[in-house]
Design a protein around this motif. Structure first.
Motif, PDB file in Angstrom:
ATOM      1  N   ALA A   1       2.756   5.413  -7.605  1.00 40.30           N
ATOM      2  CA  ALA A   1       1.665   5.757  -8.512  1.00 40.30           C
ATOM      3  C   ALA A   1       0.743   6.826  -7.951  1.00 40.30           C
ATOM      4  CB  ALA A   1       0.854   4.501  -8.832  1.00 40.30           C
ATOM      5  N   GLN A   2       1.003   7.234  -6.730  1.00 40.24           N
ATOM      6  CA  GLN A   2       0.137   8.189  -6.043  1.00 40.24           C
ATOM      7  C   GLN A   2      -1.329   7.782  -6.148  1.00 40.24           C
ATOM      8  OE1 GLN A   2       2.427  11.383  -7.517  1.00 40.24           O
ATOM      9  NE2 GLN A   2       3.694  10.367  -6.020  1.00 40.24           N
TER      10      GLN A   2
ATOM     11  N   THR B   1       0.835  -1.199   0.000  1.00 36.41           N
ATOM     12  CA  THR B   1       0.000   0.000   0.000  1.00 36.41           C
ATOM     13  C   THR B   1       0.873   1.253   0.000  1.00 36.41           C
ATOM     14  OG1 THR B   1      -1.754  -1.179   1.171  1.00 36.41           O
ATOM     15  CG2 THR B   1      -1.829   1.220   1.242  1.00 36.41           C
ATOM     16  N   LYS B   2       1.902   1.255   0.840  1.00 37.41           N
ATOM     17  CA  LYS B   2       2.830   2.398   0.892  1.00 37.41           C
ATOM     18  C   LYS B   2       3.563   2.571  -0.436  1.00 37.41           C
ATOM     19  CE  LYS B   2       3.857   2.070   5.846  1.00 37.41           C
ATOM     20  NZ  LYS B   2       4.928   1.766   6.829  1.00 37.41           N
ATOM     21  N   LEU B   3       3.995   1.451  -1.034  1.00 33.96           N
ATOM     22  CA  LEU B   3       4.715   1.516  -2.305  1.00 33.96           C
ATOM     23  C   LEU B   3       3.823   2.053  -3.416  1.00 33.96           C
ATOM     24  CD1 LEU B   3       7.360   0.868  -3.830  1.00 33.96           C
ATOM     25  CD2 LEU B   3       6.376  -1.377  -4.328  1.00 33.96           C
TER      26      LEU B   3
ATOM     27  N   THR C   1      10.331  -5.064  -0.902  1.00 30.97           N
ATOM     28  CA  THR C   1       8.965  -4.854  -1.391  1.00 30.97           C
ATOM     29  C   THR C   1       8.997  -4.361  -2.835  1.00 30.97           C
ATOM     30  OG1 THR C   1       8.193  -4.337   0.839  1.00 30.97           O
ATOM     31  CG2 THR C   1       6.810  -3.608  -0.992  1.00 30.97           C
ATOM     32  N   LEU C   2       9.863  -3.409  -3.107  1.00 32.28           N
ATOM     33  CA  LEU C   2      10.014  -2.907  -4.480  1.00 32.28           C
ATOM     34  C   LEU C   2      10.587  -3.994  -5.379  1.00 32.28           C
ATOM     35  CD1 LEU C   2       9.949  -0.704  -6.623  1.00 32.28           C
ATOM     36  CD2 LEU C   2      12.172   0.080  -5.773  1.00 32.28           C
ATOM     37  N   ARG C   3      11.555  -4.756  -4.879  1.00 37.32           N
ATOM     38  CA  ARG C   3      12.153  -5.814  -5.687  1.00 37.32           C
ATOM     39  C   ARG C   3      11.132  -6.894  -6.049  1.00 37.32           C
ATOM     40  NH1 ARG C   3      17.302  -5.993  -6.859  1.00 37.32           N
ATOM     41  NH2 ARG C   3      17.371  -8.262  -6.957  1.00 37.32           N
TER      42      ARG C   3
END
Length: 155
Positions: free
Chosen positions: A56-57, A49-51, A121-123
């Motif tokens: 993507a805002q 959710t944070k990512l 998380t990004l990976r």
């Protein structure tokens, strides 16, 4: 009787041999389990959710985030099973993302840390994107390729 025995053995196997060597303690925190028996935890949902909000805002509902995570995990498992995944591809996707955003990798990692988002998380998200791209390029040998040979002959 055989069906009942199969169910008992299957349940025992899930308890004794957790999916992909995941801890049974994760099962306590799981909010969903994917079709490939991967656990999605509350922490995974929070991190994603944070990512999504950072990149993507956009604010996605909890169910939408769980659906995205499930789809991502399924793509990753399929691509790894087909031998289409590697850390080098994920590293390249990370470098490409930094280039598109016109930001240095160290600065992106710092921003992630400031927002409370772990790099893994990004990976995972990038691994899913790479998997989707690689799977889309893979030639399909499924039923769809044989639609020119109908099951019921024309009369």
């Amino acid at each position: 009787m055989a069906n009942r025995l199969f169910k008992v053995v299957g349940l025992a196997a899930l308890v004794v041999f957790p999916a992909h060597s995941q801890n049974l303690s994760e099962l306590d925190h799981a909010v969903a389990i994917t079709t490939y028996l991967q656990f999605i935890t509350e922490d995974d949902v929070d991190q994603r959710t944070k990512l999504d909000l950072l990149l993507a805002q956009k604010q996605v509902g909890r169910e939408g985030v769980i659906r995205e995570l499930s789809i991502d995990m399924d793509r990753i498992v399929k691509a790894e099973g087909a031998g289409l995944q590697s850390d080098a591809l994920v590293d390249k996707a990370f470098a490409d993302m930094c280039s598109r955003l016109s930001v240095a990798p160290a600065d992106l990692m710092k921003t992630l840390e400031e927002k409370g988002i772990r790099l893994d998380t990004l990976r995972k998200r990038l691994r899913s994107d790479v998997a989707q791209e690689r799977l889309a390029r893979m030639p399909s040998h499924g039923y769809e390729d044989r639609l020119d040979h109908p099951l019921i002959p024309k009369m």
